[in-house]
Design a protein around this motif. Structure first.
Motif, PDB file in Angstrom:
ATOM      1  N   ARG A  20      31.283  23.288  54.588  1.00  0.00           N
ATOM      2  CA  ARG A  20      32.142  24.404  54.994  1.00  0.00           C
ATOM      3  C   ARG A  20      33.556  24.233  54.453  1.00  0.00           C
ATOM      4  O   ARG A  20      34.194  25.208  54.030  1.00  0.00           O
ATOM      5  CB  ARG A  20      32.155  24.521  56.524  1.00  0.00           C
ATOM      6  N   LEU A  21      34.057  23.006  54.451  1.00  0.00           N
ATOM      7  CA  LEU A  21      35.387  22.754  53.906  1.00  0.00           C
ATOM      8  C   LEU A  21      35.430  23.064  52.415  1.00  0.00           C
ATOM      9  O   LEU A  21      36.402  23.651  51.916  1.00  0.00           O
ATOM     10  CB  LEU A  21      35.785  21.294  54.154  1.00  0.00           C
ATOM     11  N   HIS A  54      33.632  25.239  50.785  1.00  0.00           N
ATOM     12  CA  HIS A  54      33.695  26.702  50.656  1.00  0.00           C
ATOM     13  C   HIS A  54      35.131  27.190  50.807  1.00  0.00           C
ATOM     14  O   HIS A  54      35.621  28.015  50.025  1.00  0.00           O
ATOM     15  CB  HIS A  54      32.828  27.354  51.740  1.00  0.00           C
ATOM     16  N   GLU A  55      35.819  26.678  51.813  1.00  0.00           N
ATOM     17  CA  GLU A  55      37.188  27.102  52.089  1.00  0.00           C
ATOM     18  C   GLU A  55      38.126  26.734  50.938  1.00  0.00           C
ATOM     19  O   GLU A  55      38.955  27.554  50.503  1.00  0.00           O
ATOM     20  CB  GLU A  55      37.658  26.451  53.392  1.00  0.00           C
ATOM     21  N   ALA A  94      37.443  28.864  47.746  1.00  0.00           N
ATOM     22  CA  ALA A  94      37.913  30.237  47.951  1.00  0.00           C
ATOM     23  C   ALA A  94      39.428  30.312  47.891  1.00  0.00           C
ATOM     24  O   ALA A  94      40.000  31.255  47.323  1.00  0.00           O
ATOM     25  CB  ALA A  94      37.399  30.769  49.290  1.00  0.00           C
ATOM     26  N   ASP A  95      40.108  29.322  48.455  1.00  0.00           N
ATOM     27  CA  ASP A  95      41.570  29.326  48.449  1.00  0.00           C
ATOM     28  C   ASP A  95      42.143  29.158  47.042  1.00  0.00           C
ATOM     29  O   ASP A  95      43.278  29.562  46.785  1.00  0.00           O
ATOM     30  CB  ASP A  95      42.101  28.215  49.366  1.00  0.00           C
ATOM     31  N   SER A  98      25.798  24.107  54.988  1.00  0.00           N
ATOM     32  CA  SER A  98      26.847  24.460  55.947  1.00  0.00           C
ATOM     33  C   SER A  98      26.311  25.259  57.125  1.00  0.00           C
ATOM     34  O   SER A  98      26.806  25.130  58.247  1.00  0.00           O
ATOM     35  CB  SER A  98      27.958  25.254  55.240  1.00  0.00           C
ATOM     36  N   TYR A 119      47.315  23.075  51.769  1.00  0.00           N
ATOM     37  CA  TYR A 119      46.774  21.761  51.447  1.00  0.00           C
ATOM     38  C   TYR A 119      47.891  20.763  51.155  1.00  0.00           C
ATOM     39  O   TYR A 119      47.755  19.570  51.455  1.00  0.00           O
ATOM     40  CB  TYR A 119      45.784  21.855  50.289  1.00  0.00           C
TER      41      TYR A 119
END
Length: 460
Positions: free
Chosen positions: A188-189, A191-192, A195-196, A208, A296
């Protein structure tokens, strides 16, 4: 302290071949988890029913999620006459009952030993069912347990999915990411993060959701989520592949994409801790043409601040690290940068690359290089551990008896986590993962000091 302290020899075994509490799991188990990360897929073991039952139970105890693993259910008769008829009948039954988009077929010790040719059986099955409507896609992989570990089975399944399904064509703008076997929270991280950075991407596999989904009113035979088959087919048209794994020692999915379609491959270590995460983020900056998003940068800054705040509690501690090879390398990088010295790195794998990979992330920092052993079991790890005066053990639940015997904390990471809940939600990757790991390690050291104190204390 000398940079070259005396090394320990691997404990000698008697004149027999035996393993006591293996530091690895079986190859088809890893393949089943890789297939489970594909949308609409059902893992299928070509072997005895017992293999599927064992693997289901083992996986469920870590993820606390249902997982169906089909089986060709071979018996003694099929060991003599071959398992082809059972394989074909099983595929028909699974296709009818589950309506999967894909059936991922992994072999077992039995079928590899008797020499079943699964690829030939699948060609025969395709001929026998020509014109049938609604049949799924099939992918097969060779995964005899006696020849490797669950990690090798995982990567072999990913490789075969890519090799058998990916298609070429005009180059697109997407990026392939092959992260290896990480937790559902890590997927899941990723994916994030992708996308960012504004990247179009294919994450293969993707556990995920399939192995950490929400509670539902009705049972789903095939859980939602996973990498879509259309995205897998398009991987041969991506502009780059990013692959985690400095110790991978055979042809991987990234290799296939490079050799078959000419897609550039970037192989890096698992982004665990600041140094390895920095490498990952610099690569994403190059691929996206964008700077690292501010959130980040702030995560990194808070992590550095945490390192400073907690340094006095962890500096100089000695750790035993065991488990999957690439995870060991990432953990050693992380432990070294927080001031903990890995004194023993042990794995059941036999890539031949672990020692070099560990040295690459620790050599400039540690005065005392860790002892690194491949092909180990926990009997051997126990024999060496008692001589090293460790302060903590880092690895999965199978190391609990060792930590208990030594009266030191076990930092649970990786797979399998059987004696705690939430193994699938442990975050290892990125600055966020390093923050969680740092807090866990530091608090474990504080708790140990409190418990050992004759008076105890509660104010820091």
């Amino acid at each position: 302290m000398s940079k070259n302290p005396p090394t320990f020899a691997k404990p000698k075994r008697p004149n027999s071949i035996a393993t006591t509490n293996a530091c690895k799991l079986c190859k088809p188990l890893g393949a089943c988890l890789a297939f489970k990360g594909i949308e609409g897929a059902v893992p299928y073991l070509h072997g005895s029913q017992g293999c599927a039952t064992y693997m289901r139970r083992y996986i469920i105890s870590h993820y606390n999620e249902p997982i169906d693993i089909a089986s060709s259910s071979l018996s003694e008769k099929h060991a003599v006459y071959g398992g082809g008829p059972n394989l074909k009948l099983g595929l028909t039954n699974v296709a009818a009952k589950y309506r999967p988009a894909l059936i991922g077929i992994a072999t077992t010790c039995l079928t590899e030993t008797i020499g079943d040719d699964v690829a030939m059986y699948l060609r025969q099955y395709a001929e026998d069912t020509k014109g049938s409507v609604g049949l799924p896609t099939f992918v097969n992989v060779s995964t005899p347990s006696y020849s490797g570990t669950h990690m090798e089975g995982f990567h072999a399944a990913v490789r075969e999915v890519v090799a058998q399904l990916s298609e070429g064509g005009p180059r697109g703008e997407t990026v392939n990411l092959l992260p290896g076997f990480v937790s559902s929270a890590d997927f899941r991280l990723l994916h994030e993060i992708l996308a960012d950075f504004g990247l179009g991407y294919t994450l293969l596999p993707d556990l995920s959701e399939t192995m950490d989904g929400p509670a539902l009113l009705e049972y789903e035979k095939i859980q939602q989520g996973g990498t879509p088959l259309a995205n897998i087919r398009a991987m041969g048209r991506a502009r780059a592949t990013v692959e985690f794994g400095p110790t991978l020692d055979s042809i991987t999915g990234g290799d296939v994409l490079k050799e078959k379609f000419g897609i550039p491959r970037h192989r890096i270590g698992m982004p665990i801790g600041i140094r390895e995460t920095d490498v990952f983020f610099r690569l994403l900056e190059d691929l996206s043409g964008r700077p690292t998003p501010e959130k980040y940068a702030k995560q990194r800054g808070r992590l550095v601040d945490a390192y400073v705040d907690g340094h006095k509690y962890v500096f100089g501690k000695r750790a035993i690290v065991y488990g999957e090879e690439d995870l060991i390398v990432g953990l050693c990088s992380f432990l070294t940068e927080i001031g903990v010295t890995p004194v023993l790195c042990a794995t059941g794998g036999t890539s031949g690359r672990l020692k070099e990979a560990v040295a690459a992330v620790t050599g400039d920092t540690l005065a005392e290089q860790p002892q690194v052993f491949e092909g180990m079991d926990f009997f051997e790890i126990n024999e060496i551990a008692e001589t090293l005066a460790p302060d903590l053990v880092v690895g999965h639940s199978k190391g609990y008896p060792l930590a208990r015997k030594l009266h030191i904390p076990l930092i649970r990471v990786g797979f399998p986590i059987h004696d705690r809940v939430g193994g699938q939600r442990i975050l290892h990757l990125g600055y966020a993962g390093a923050q969680q790991l740092f807090d866990t390690v530091t608090n474990a050291m504080i708790e140990k000091k409190q418990d050992d104190s004759p008076v105890g204390y509660f104010y820091m």
